[in-house]
Scaffold this active site. Sequence first.
Site, PDB file in Angstrom:
ATOM      1  N   GLU A  78      66.817  33.734 -30.140  1.00 30.41           N
ATOM      2  CA  GLU A  78      65.898  33.517 -31.250  1.00 30.41           C
ATOM      3  C   GLU A  78      65.948  34.645 -32.367  1.00 30.41           C
ATOM      4  O   GLU A  78      65.666  33.942 -33.452  1.00 30.41           O
ATOM      5  CB  GLU A  78      64.345  33.731 -30.414  1.00 30.41           C
ATOM      6  CG  GLU A  78      64.088  32.726 -29.271  1.00 30.41           C
ATOM      7  CD  GLU A  78      62.585  33.089 -28.602  1.00 30.41           C
ATOM      8  OE1 GLU A  78      61.831  33.535 -29.333  1.00 30.41           O
ATOM      9  OE2 GLU A  78      62.779  32.490 -27.530  1.00 30.41           O
ATOM     10  N   ASP A  84      64.233  33.289 -25.178  1.00 28.56           N
ATOM     11  CA  ASP A  84      63.403  34.265 -24.207  1.00 28.56           C
ATOM     12  C   ASP A  84      62.951  33.551 -22.725  1.00 28.56           C
ATOM     13  O   ASP A  84      62.688  32.209 -22.799  1.00 28.56           O
ATOM     14  CB  ASP A  84      62.128  34.651 -24.645  1.00 28.56           C
ATOM     15  CG  ASP A  84      62.644  35.753 -25.884  1.00 28.56           C
ATOM     16  OD1 ASP A  84      63.771  36.029 -25.990  1.00 28.56           O
ATOM     17  OD2 ASP A  84      61.647  35.870 -26.837  1.00 28.56           O
ATOM     18  N   ASP A 137      60.113  32.881 -21.377  1.00 29.55           N
ATOM     19  CA  ASP A 137      58.983  32.499 -21.372  1.00 29.55           C
ATOM     20  C   ASP A 137      58.533  31.274 -21.861  1.00 29.55           C
ATOM     21  O   ASP A 137      59.360  30.444 -21.902  1.00 29.55           O
ATOM     22  CB  ASP A 137      57.966  33.775 -21.992  1.00 29.55           C
ATOM     23  CG  ASP A 137      58.405  33.647 -23.540  1.00 29.55           C
ATOM     24  OD1 ASP A 137      58.743  32.895 -23.862  1.00 29.55           O
ATOM     25  OD2 ASP A 137      57.994  34.686 -24.065  1.00 29.55           O
ATOM     26  N   GLU A 160      56.947  29.908 -24.436  1.00 25.86           N
ATOM     27  CA  GLU A 160      57.646  29.585 -25.885  1.00 25.86           C
ATOM     28  C   GLU A 160      59.165  29.560 -25.709  1.00 25.86           C
ATOM     29  O   GLU A 160      59.812  28.582 -26.593  1.00 25.86           O
ATOM     30  CB  GLU A 160      57.226  30.581 -26.853  1.00 25.86           C
ATOM     31  CG  GLU A 160      55.486  30.745 -26.684  1.00 25.86           C
ATOM     32  CD  GLU A 160      54.945  29.541 -27.364  1.00 25.86           C
ATOM     33  OE1 GLU A 160      55.574  28.605 -28.142  1.00 25.86           O
ATOM     34  OE2 GLU A 160      53.753  29.082 -26.965  1.00 25.86           O
ATOM     35  N   TYR A 186      63.077  45.463 -28.968  1.00 26.82           N
ATOM     36  CA  TYR A 186      62.333  44.394 -29.441  1.00 26.82           C
ATOM     37  C   TYR A 186      60.809  44.871 -29.549  1.00 26.82           C
ATOM     38  O   TYR A 186      60.343  45.395 -28.362  1.00 26.82           O
ATOM     39  CB  TYR A 186      62.574  43.220 -28.672  1.00 26.82           C
ATOM     40  CG  TYR A 186      61.803  42.014 -29.251  1.00 26.82           C
ATOM     41  CD1 TYR A 186      62.394  41.704 -30.561  1.00 26.82           C
ATOM     42  CD2 TYR A 186      60.879  41.172 -29.054  1.00 26.82           C
ATOM     43  CE1 TYR A 186      61.901  40.633 -31.549  1.00 26.82           C
ATOM     44  CE2 TYR A 186      60.223  40.158 -29.624  1.00 26.82           C
ATOM     45  CZ  TYR A 186      60.842  39.824 -30.854  1.00 26.82           C
ATOM     46  OH  TYR A 186      60.163  38.817 -31.640  1.00 26.82           O
ATOM     47  N   ARG A 222      57.823  42.843 -30.279  1.00 31.56           N
ATOM     48  CA  ARG A 222      56.901  42.114 -29.834  1.00 31.56           C
ATOM     49  C   ARG A 222      57.130  42.018 -28.039  1.00 31.56           C
ATOM     50  O   ARG A 222      57.774  41.135 -27.764  1.00 31.56           O
ATOM     51  CB  ARG A 222      56.814  40.844 -30.432  1.00 31.56           C
ATOM     52  CG  ARG A 222      56.593  41.190 -32.079  1.00 31.56           C
ATOM     53  CD  ARG A 222      56.589  39.701 -32.788  1.00 31.56           C
ATOM     54  NE  ARG A 222      57.954  39.312 -33.260  1.00 31.56           N
ATOM     55  CZ  ARG A 222      58.289  39.685 -34.483  1.00 31.56           C
ATOM     56  NH1 ARG A 222      57.686  40.147 -35.406  1.00 31.56           N
ATOM     57  NH2 ARG A 222      59.496  39.277 -34.879  1.00 31.56           N
ATOM     58  N   HIS A 277      60.406  40.392 -22.364  1.00 29.29           N
ATOM     59  CA  HIS A 277      61.460  41.684 -22.810  1.00 29.29           C
ATOM     60  C   HIS A 277      60.989  42.688 -22.079  1.00 29.29           C
ATOM     61  O   HIS A 277      60.215  42.884 -21.195  1.00 29.29           O
ATOM     62  CB  HIS A 277      61.050  41.718 -24.427  1.00 29.29           C
ATOM     63  CG  HIS A 277      61.068  40.459 -25.145  1.00 29.29           C
ATOM     64  ND1 HIS A 277      62.262  40.209 -25.718  1.00 29.29           N
ATOM     65  CD2 HIS A 277      60.177  39.561 -25.423  1.00 29.29           C
ATOM     66  CE1 HIS A 277      62.064  38.981 -26.171  1.00 29.29           C
ATOM     67  NE2 HIS A 277      60.858  38.960 -26.462  1.00 29.29           N
TER      68      HIS A 277
END
Length: 783
Positions: A9, A82, A84, A86, A284, A286, A329
């Site tokens: 991403e 990632d 998850d 999303e 990371y 976020r 993350h």
Amino acid sequence: MIENLVIVESPAKAKTIEHFLGKEYTVKSSFGHIRDLEKKDLGVDIEHNFQPKYEVSADKKNVVKELKALAKTAKTVWLASDEDREGEAIAWHLFEVLQLKAENTKRIVFHEITKDAILNAIAHPRAINTDLVNAQQARRVLDRLVGFEISPVLWKKVKPSLSAGRVQSVAVKLIVEREREINHFNEQEYYKVTGCFKTAGQAEVKAEVMERFPNRENTLNFLESCRKSVFSVSRVETKPAVRKPAPPFTTSTLQQEASRKLGFSVSQTMSVAQKLYESGKITYMRTDSVHLSDLAIRSAKAVICQTLGEKYSKSRQYATHTKGAQEAHEAIRPTYMDRPAVEGDRNEKQLYELIYKRTLASQMADAELEKTQVDIAVSENRIPFTATGEVIVFDGFLRMYKESSDDEGDDEKDTLLPALHKDDRLSPVEITAVQQYTLHPPRYTEASLVKKMEQLGIGRPSTYAPTITTIQNRGYIVRESREGKKRELEQLVLKGEGIKTQFFKRTFGAEKKKLFPSDMGMVVTDFLSAHFADIMNYNFTAQAEEALDNIAEGDMEWQKMIGQFYTPFHDSIEKTLKNSERNTGERLLGTDPASGEPISVRIGRFGPIAQIGEGETVRYASLQNGQLMETITLEEALELFKFPRKLGAFEEKEVAVGIGRFGPYIKHNNVFVSLKKGEDDPGTITLETAVARIEEKRENDRNRQIKAFDNGILILNGRFGPYISYNKKNCKIPKNVKAETLTLEEAEALIAKEGEKKESGKGGRRSGSGKAKSTAKTKKGEG
DNA sequence: CAGTGAGCGAGCTTCCGCTTGACTT
């Protein structure tokens, strides 16, 4: 022709991973989502089982083109977004848009950017998890339906361009409700008693009475009894205590601590962290996880043992308990644990140091304390004094880092008590009772709002900062500092034989960078709560998340979940459109004693106004900054109509005093001069003082001026350094040009250049999207 | 930056979550 194409991403992540994987692998980034629901229109086909209508986002066209070309030639495509909801959806959209083939596409995931983790992921590929993708589609469609069906209702019933959404509307509601709690807060007066004593050995002991005294009489009685009393230690209790370090940072806790310790705004924290991330200094930024990689834990241990000694080390893994956390993350930590400081600007250095210390502290030993509590009995009264002492026996993690708290001034200190034993006699030095008032609940700061949102499971690490910006841009809330009011407080001091009364002043209710609702925020919140109670419920997101979990588990069809929501929801949309009145938040305050006409407040075209009468005789006045329609009194509203007040003439032009958006001002010959805060009162200021203020401003303006040319071009000193002012337009002077020696020709050349830039800028903006417009709006609001 | 607040109507606004730059001042 390439062997392997890996898609992640973030470009920074791509760079790191390419390093680990070697030449056989080409690593590229999708820059987040590449496809979304149609930008215009609803983007959901309600008639056909909520079929989403996707399109490649405008700013991702080039990314998609490049990835598509690479994917065509690659032997294997690895989708490494990632792990998850999303991230899974991103992988699926990539699969669809790039027209990948199942036989040579592999889905891989890793939670930490370490070589081991990545190689392990490559060794264990899987297929795209369709259930998880469907959960994301449901989330996306739900948010679109809520936002794009309710917002137009607001345009019709309240004001154009307003917005509503699952997250933002609830965030505003939090602030509105807190404001109302504060308005309805019943302040209680009380007295707090503290005492200073001496032991036989002349050591000082500070103690306080834990009970609050409800009134003056009560307090005096207690002091009277103290006057006749002897004081002795009635109890000494010493207890060991431990304090544990806080877990490493997540987005939300980083925002909170950077706000408390460094004074950063939430978005400032994120942009500084982004820089640290892009330059490879931190992981990371976020994230909602407090998990640390084994590598990080090991190297933290090594650093601690080496610099502080083994007894300071305690390896810990933390578990995330946050509602709705997805843990794709690691926690936010330094990439290299042996780097206590980094290069960069001041903000980057400060934020890095915070992250470094917090991470190391999380791997350190508990602090060991010894807490002592001593009761001091008052012979003529049953109420004792209490002295508390705290001694750090072993500092442990406190050597590295201590978390701040939101309660200002509540910092516990390492207070040492002298050796005290039961029945020791103490002699009083001074006993003081201070008048106090209970404090209303605190207003939210940006960071404490994020904390609350996280607790409620509303919003995600990537949206906390943008959401706060949005609700400010929409005019629902404002971030402001407000001066408090000075208040005189009484203090009763018993020293020797007499009780003395003293008075002192203290400021109450001062607010620094706090969030306040606007009238619009309150009106919209009430409107939404009345008509869409479900969505405004603090549990709405949590309940939706439960359903999304079911979809992700494959236990429910996503369209079914959306259908169950949509039928009653759309019904309430229709009903609201049909049945509700236009809502201006109008409130009748009473009647104007002078004319007998009704006086009311409401939201007008340019903001909140007060209005007297109707028809021909109607009069309007804008509310002042800080006044709310909900709390303004009749008297305060009448006050607004006293302005502008004519004071007389100066230099044959009228002088008037008014109250504007930025406070009270004097107007003379179309020049506006602010009144002096704290000195001038707009209601009573005289012509003489007003003229003095006008002269002062003229003097200031003269000092501001560096140079004036005959044709009206001025060189002035401004906030951002010297600039050229001409025809009310401003123009920057380049850094390499000296303002003092600027010639008329040079100045004109600069103006011409600036003009060109403006023209081309305007053209671009006109054809630009709505986003450009909203940016312009923001700038205006800040300026 | 600060006197405004009628009325008509065209055309537009808007969500949440993933990602970065591109823009000014």
